[in-house]
Design an enzyme around this catalytic site. Structure first.
Site, PDB file in Angstrom:
ATOM      1  N   CYS A 183     -59.463 -16.760  55.724  1.00 58.39           N
ATOM      2  CA  CYS A 183     -60.771 -16.305  56.218  1.00 58.39           C
ATOM      3  C   CYS A 183     -60.802 -16.171  57.736  1.00 58.39           C
ATOM      4  O   CYS A 183     -61.632 -15.450  58.278  1.00 58.39           O
ATOM      5  CB  CYS A 183     -61.848 -17.259  55.735  1.00 58.39           C
ATOM      6  SG  CYS A 183     -61.877 -17.334  53.943  1.00 58.39           S
ATOM      7  N   HIS A 226     -67.965 -15.370  59.551  1.00 61.29           N
ATOM      8  CA  HIS A 226     -67.241 -15.060  58.318  1.00 61.29           C
ATOM      9  C   HIS A 226     -68.197 -15.327  57.165  1.00 61.29           C
ATOM     10  O   HIS A 226     -68.875 -16.354  57.119  1.00 61.29           O
ATOM     11  CB  HIS A 226     -65.998 -15.938  58.210  1.00 61.29           C
ATOM     12  CG  HIS A 226     -65.492 -16.057  56.803  1.00 61.29           C
ATOM     13  ND1 HIS A 226     -65.158 -14.949  56.056  1.00 61.29           N
ATOM     14  CD2 HIS A 226     -65.313 -17.134  56.000  1.00 61.29           C
ATOM     15  CE1 HIS A 226     -64.779 -15.354  54.848  1.00 61.29           C
ATOM     16  NE2 HIS A 226     -64.860 -16.677  54.786  1.00 61.29           N
ATOM     17  N   ASN A 243     -67.653 -13.162  49.266  1.00 62.72           N
ATOM     18  CA  ASN A 243     -66.725 -13.615  50.314  1.00 62.72           C
ATOM     19  C   ASN A 243     -65.404 -12.852  50.161  1.00 62.72           C
ATOM     20  O   ASN A 243     -64.676 -13.070  49.198  1.00 62.72           O
ATOM     21  CB  ASN A 243     -66.516 -15.125  50.165  1.00 62.72           C
ATOM     22  CG  ASN A 243     -65.510 -15.693  51.155  1.00 62.72           C
ATOM     23  OD1 ASN A 243     -64.682 -14.976  51.701  1.00 62.72           O
ATOM     24  ND2 ASN A 243     -65.579 -16.997  51.363  1.00 62.72           N
TER      25      ASN A 243
END
Ligand code: COA
Length: 331
Positions: free
Chosen positions: A114, A258, A288
């Protein structure tokens, strides 16, 4: 010394929309649970007949190049962040390079989950600041949905992760703006808190029937531990960026975290005391997407006119590794 500046962004997400109601049909979950715990309403999952990490990255890159007013041949180097490459090796960077017709230029792959896009941006920024390259394509792309356990057993992770690609064109500038600083961190003590174990190389036999039966190819996450560390590290690394540049949190025009989980973003927003209009979230629609989440959000924010000349943009990430990172940008 030169600065580096983002002069174009683009993104691509697969066409297939998977709603929480769709998930209710394949696992024991509810729309209410998913929205309350993650903020996600729908996400995109790839079409195996059509989408690959490299071709989604290509579509995002072409948009970024068009927005930058450049053609592919203007690119000197590629930095590609993904933890879901099309092949075990080589990385997807060379596949993107091939699809863009840029055979010969260097292509570097980054595997920092990420935080991958900010790590990639940081590497590209250093290459430009030292004068090694002038124009660098920085990409984040992922197909996570094929590594998710979509049964009830895997529901705490499979409702969160999704697929997509985002790209940014970074170019040298003499202006006193662009990327002001980047800050990269990691703590390998937590490597197994969020990971996909196989196909690991440190086994006598890399692939066996027993391994396949053990489902070690699926994403495994200790959600509580991830949450607790994320909220601390996000705030820490944003403050680090502000301190380095002698700025205050009030100076931030737009924070693009993020898109891990809406609750994490809201927690960070509260810690930083930022109003809603200064934090960009799109996890509601895209889930995500790991390394793709920041460039997708940045590209969408640019499209919506939320990123203006001279704005102070803060990117921040936390994820598997654990890794965490930030970038402060004078647009
Ligand atoms: N639908 C319905 N119930 C679910 C579920 C789902 N999709 N997933 C888990 N549950 C259940 C659990 O089985 C558990 O049931 P039990 O109490 O009967 O045992 C209950 O919900 C609570 O589970 P728990 O894991 O404690 O929930 P949580 O409040 O910690 O939320 C996460 C789980 C994953 C949403 C949360 O930990 C989180 O957001 N973590 C961070 C994840 C993240 O951001 N990852 C990306 C990092 S880059």
């Amino acid at each position: 010394m030169k600065n580096s500046k983002i002069i174009g962004t683009g993104h691509y997400v697969p066409e297939q929309i998977v709603t929480n109601q769709d998930l209710e049909k394949i696992m024991d979950t509810t729309n209410e649970w998913i929205v309350e715990r993650t903020g996600i309403q729908e996400r995109r999952w790839f079409d195996p007949e059509k989408d690959t990490v490299a071709n989604m990255a290509t579509k995002a890159s072409k948009k970024a190049l068009k927005n930058a007013g450049l053609v592919a041949q203007d690119v000197d180097f590629i930095v590609f962040a993904t933890i879901t490459p099309d092949y075990f090796f080589p990385g997807s960077g060379v596949l993107l390079q091939r699809e863009l017709g840029l055979q010969g230029i260097g292509a570097l792959d980054i595997r920092n989950a990420c935080s991958g896009f900010i790590y990639a941006l940081s590497v590209a920024d250093q290459f430009i600041k030292t004068g090694m390259y002038k124009t660098i394509l920085v990409v984040g792309a992922e197909i996570q949905s094929s590594a998710l356990d979509k049964s009830t057993e895997g529901r705490s992770s499979s409702v969160i992760f999704a697929d997509g690609a985002g790209a940014a064109v970074l170019q040298a500038t003499q202006e006193q703006k662009g990327i002001l600083s980047t800050h990269l961190h990691a703590d390998g003590d937590y490597a197994e808190e969020l990971y996909v174990k196989d196909p690991g190389s440190s086994r006598k036999v890399r692939l066996s029937k027993e391994l396949l039966d053990g489902a070690t190819f699926n994403l495994t996450m200790n959600g509580n531990t991830v949450f607790k560390h994320a909220v601390v590290r996000f705030a820490e690394v944003i403050h680090e960026a502000l301190a380095q540049n002698k700025m205050q949190k009030e100076d931030i025009d737009l924070l693009i975290p993020h898109q891990a989980n809406l609750r994490i973003s809201q927690f960070v927003q509260k810690q930083m005391n930022l109003p809603d209009e200064k934090v960009y979230n799109n996890i509601m629609h895209f889930g995500n997407t790991t390394a793709a989440s920041i460039p997708i959000a940045l590209s969408e924010a640019c499209e919506k006119g939320k990123v203006k000349d001279n704005d102070l943009i803060c990117l921040a990430a936390f994820g598997s590794g654990f890794t965490w990172a930030s970038a402060l940008i004078r647009w």
